[in-house]
Design a protein around this motif. Structure first.
Motif, PDB file in Angstrom:
ATOM      1  N   GLY A 166      -3.147  14.936  -7.458  1.00 44.79           N
ATOM      2  CA  GLY A 166      -1.879  14.709  -8.143  1.00 44.79           C
ATOM      3  C   GLY A 166      -1.097  13.527  -7.622  1.00 44.79           C
ATOM      4  N   SER A 167      -1.600  12.864  -6.577  1.00 40.11           N
ATOM      5  CA  SER A 167      -0.882  11.720  -6.024  1.00 40.11           C
ATOM      6  C   SER A 167      -1.258  10.438  -6.752  1.00 40.11           C
ATOM      7  N   LEU A 168      -0.405   9.438  -6.613  1.00 41.40           N
ATOM      8  CA  LEU A 168      -0.647   8.094  -7.130  1.00 41.40           C
ATOM      9  C   LEU A 168      -0.660   7.140  -5.949  1.00 41.40           C
ATOM     10  N   TYR A 169      -1.708   6.320  -5.843  1.00 41.51           N
ATOM     11  CA  TYR A 169      -1.690   5.264  -4.836  1.00 41.51           C
ATOM     12  C   TYR A 169      -1.601   3.919  -5.539  1.00 41.51           C
ATOM     13  N   ILE A 170      -0.984   2.962  -4.861  1.00 38.50           N
ATOM     14  CA  ILE A 170      -0.797   1.620  -5.398  1.00 38.50           C
ATOM     15  C   ILE A 170      -1.205   0.623  -4.327  1.00 38.50           C
ATOM     16  N   LEU A 171      -2.086  -0.300  -4.668  1.00 41.52           N
ATOM     17  CA  LEU A 171      -2.469  -1.388  -3.769  1.00 41.52           C
ATOM     18  C   LEU A 171      -2.129  -2.705  -4.448  1.00 41.52           C
ATOM     19  N   ARG A 172      -1.452  -3.577  -3.699  1.00 39.37           N
ATOM     20  CA  ARG A 172      -1.046  -4.874  -4.222  1.00 39.37           C
ATOM     21  C   ARG A 172      -1.388  -5.975  -3.225  1.00 39.37           C
ATOM     22  N   GLY A 173      -1.635  -7.168  -3.765  1.00 37.85           N
ATOM     23  CA  GLY A 173      -1.693  -8.378  -2.963  1.00 37.85           C
ATOM     24  C   GLY A 173      -2.489  -8.273  -1.681  1.00 37.85           C
ATOM     25  N   SER A 174      -1.812  -8.398  -0.555  1.00 40.35           N
ATOM     26  CA  SER A 174      -2.457  -8.442   0.757  1.00 40.35           C
ATOM     27  C   SER A 174      -3.290  -7.201   1.030  1.00 40.35           C
ATOM     28  N   ALA A 211       0.871  -1.182   0.000  1.00 42.56           N
ATOM     29  CA  ALA A 211       0.000   0.000   0.000  1.00 42.56           C
ATOM     30  C   ALA A 211       0.903   1.224   0.000  1.00 42.56           C
ATOM     31  N   LEU A 212       0.993   1.886  -1.142  1.00 45.11           N
ATOM     32  CA  LEU A 212       1.962   2.963  -1.339  1.00 45.11           C
ATOM     33  C   LEU A 212       1.270   4.234  -1.798  1.00 45.11           C
ATOM     34  N   VAL A 213       1.850   5.365  -1.433  1.00 43.50           N
ATOM     35  CA  VAL A 213       1.415   6.665  -1.944  1.00 43.50           C
ATOM     36  C   VAL A 213       2.618   7.364  -2.560  1.00 43.50           C
ATOM     37  N   ARG A 214       2.438   7.872  -3.769  1.00 48.39           N
ATOM     38  CA  ARG A 214       3.460   8.688  -4.431  1.00 48.39           C
ATOM     39  C   ARG A 214       2.897  10.108  -4.567  1.00 48.39           C
ATOM     40  N   PRO A 215       3.100  10.970  -3.551  1.00 50.27           N
ATOM     41  CA  PRO A 215       2.580  12.345  -3.651  1.00 50.27           C
ATOM     42  C   PRO A 215       3.283  13.111  -4.761  1.00 50.27           C
ATOM     43  N   GLY A 216       2.564  14.057  -5.357  1.00 50.17           N
ATOM     44  CA  GLY A 216       3.165  14.877  -6.406  1.00 50.17           C
ATOM     45  C   GLY A 216       3.550  14.096  -7.644  1.00 50.17           C
ATOM     46  N   PHE A 217       2.888  12.958  -7.889  1.00 50.72           N
ATOM     47  CA  PHE A 217       3.211  12.171  -9.083  1.00 50.72           C
ATOM     48  C   PHE A 217       2.863  12.953 -10.345  1.00 50.72           C
ATOM     49  N   LEU A 218       1.763  13.700 -10.307  1.00 50.50           N
ATOM     50  CA  LEU A 218       1.364  14.554 -11.410  1.00 50.50           C
ATOM     51  C   LEU A 218       1.737  16.004 -11.137  1.00 50.50           C
ATOM     52  N   SER A 219       2.145  16.702 -12.157  1.00 49.94           N
ATOM     53  CA  SER A 219       2.250  18.152 -12.060  1.00 49.94           C
ATOM     54  C   SER A 219       0.850  18.753 -12.149  1.00 49.94           C
ATOM     55  N   THR A 220       0.728  20.018 -11.801  1.00 48.67           N
ATOM     56  CA  THR A 220      -0.561  20.694 -11.945  1.00 48.67           C
ATOM     57  C   THR A 220      -1.041  20.650 -13.389  1.00 48.67           C
ATOM     58  N   ALA A 221      -0.131  20.822 -14.337  1.00 45.75           N
ATOM     59  CA  ALA A 221      -0.501  20.796 -15.750  1.00 45.75           C
ATOM     60  C   ALA A 221      -1.002  19.414 -16.158  1.00 45.75           C
ATOM     61  N   GLU A 222      -0.369  18.349 -15.654  1.00 49.48           N
ATOM     62  CA  GLU A 222      -0.805  16.997 -15.997  1.00 49.48           C
ATOM     63  C   GLU A 222      -2.181  16.693 -15.394  1.00 49.48           C
ATOM     64  N   ARG A 280       3.452   6.328 -17.608  1.00 49.41           N
ATOM     65  CA  ARG A 280       4.265   6.536 -16.395  1.00 49.41           C
ATOM     66  C   ARG A 280       3.679   5.772 -15.216  1.00 49.41           C
ATOM     67  N   VAL A 281       2.339   5.752 -15.117  1.00 43.63           N
ATOM     68  CA  VAL A 281       1.692   4.970 -14.060  1.00 43.63           C
ATOM     69  C   VAL A 281       2.045   3.494 -14.205  1.00 43.63           C
ATOM     70  N   GLN A 282       1.977   2.995 -15.421  1.00 40.81           N
ATOM     71  CA  GLN A 282       2.295   1.584 -15.651  1.00 40.81           C
ATOM     72  C   GLN A 282       3.727   1.277 -15.237  1.00 40.81           C
ATOM     73  N   ALA A 283       4.654   2.147 -15.592  1.00 44.23           N
ATOM     74  CA  ALA A 283       6.059   1.915 -15.244  1.00 44.23           C
ATOM     75  C   ALA A 283       6.282   1.985 -13.741  1.00 44.23           C
ATOM     76  N   ALA A 284       5.547   2.855 -13.045  1.00 49.36           N
ATOM     77  CA  ALA A 284       5.754   3.047 -11.609  1.00 49.36           C
ATOM     78  C   ALA A 284       5.104   1.972 -10.765  1.00 49.36           C
ATOM     79  N   ALA A 285       3.991   1.402 -11.236  1.00 44.25           N
ATOM     80  CA  ALA A 285       3.172   0.549 -10.369  1.00 44.25           C
ATOM     81  C   ALA A 285       3.166  -0.927 -10.735  1.00 44.25           C
ATOM     82  N   PHE A 286       3.466  -1.263 -11.970  1.00 42.70           N
ATOM     83  CA  PHE A 286       3.282  -2.630 -12.431  1.00 42.70           C
ATOM     84  C   PHE A 286       4.614  -3.233 -12.856  1.00 42.70           C
TER      85      PHE A 286
END
Length: 221
Positions: free
Chosen positions: A162-170, A33-44, A91-97
């Protein structure tokens, strides 16, 4: 300047974005269970919001769900994206999978109105594989995970725009997860006011589903 400030959030310690009932659960879910704050810029973030708005605006907010998990929402499955949005999703795919994971071809988009919320639920292995990753747009929110057998074990994720969260497995199968309604939206002692929230969710393919098979009802995240 705003984008620089958002990206700087990523330098803060994990404890600023993830809190739990104790060291054991924090250690257990450290990679699940991860959080990547600021993964997106405001423009993105604006790029995604601008692309999604016309399609979402054609739908009405609903107050029930096929499995009673969501209240005050509208949603869609989207497989066609602009070049700029595709670059973000890559970018999400590269970061999370992992390289060996195949993603569902459609991306789940969930729009919660300010009073909307997601009730505690556990994802079914029928609907997506071991990993989901969601981008949070427009409003901060708090995601709470609670162990299904030991309710005293819990984890909370602070999801800023702008954050990215990732949930895996357990984190998906042994813990329920929910998005707190506005009146319950606190992270520790900090009030996290809820407004309209859009999540853009990428999902790995269920092991028993082939790439050409029709999609299943998505999890609520």
């Amino acid at each position: 300047m705003a984008a620089s400030g958002r990206l700087a959030l990523g330098t803060l310690p994990r404890s600023s974005w993830v809190r739990g009932s104790g060291p054991a659960v924090l250690s257990r879910l450290r990679d699940a269970a991860l959080v990547r704050p600021g993964f997106l810029s405001t423009a993105e973030e604006e790029t995604l919001s601008r692309e999604l708005e016309p399609e979402l605006r054609r739908r009405r907010y609903e107050y029930d769900h096929w499995d009673a998990a969501i209240h005050g929402f509208r949603e869609t499955e989207k497989s066609r994206w602009s070049e700029a949005s595709r670059a973000i999703l890559q970018r999400v795919q590269a970061a999370a999978f992992s390289p060996g994971q195949t993603l569902l071809s459609s991306v789940h988009v969930l729009d919660l109105e300010p009073r909307g919320y997601i009730k505690p639920h556990v994802d079914s292995i029928k609907f997506c594989g071991a990993t989901i990753a969601g981008l949070s747009l427009l409003s901060p929110s708090v995601m709470r995970l609670v162990h299904t057998q030991e309710p005293g074990e819990w984890l909370e994720l602070l999801l800023e725009p702008g954050s990215l969260y990732i949930l895996r497995g357990s984190a998906r199968y042994d813990f329920s997860h929910e998005i707190l309604r506005d009146e319950e939206s606190f992270f520790g002692g900090r009030r996290v006011p809820r407004g309209r929230r859009i999540s853009v969710i990428c999902r790995s393919l269920p092991e028993e589903m082939g790439p050409g098979e029709p999609g299943q009802p998505p999890p609520a995240c």
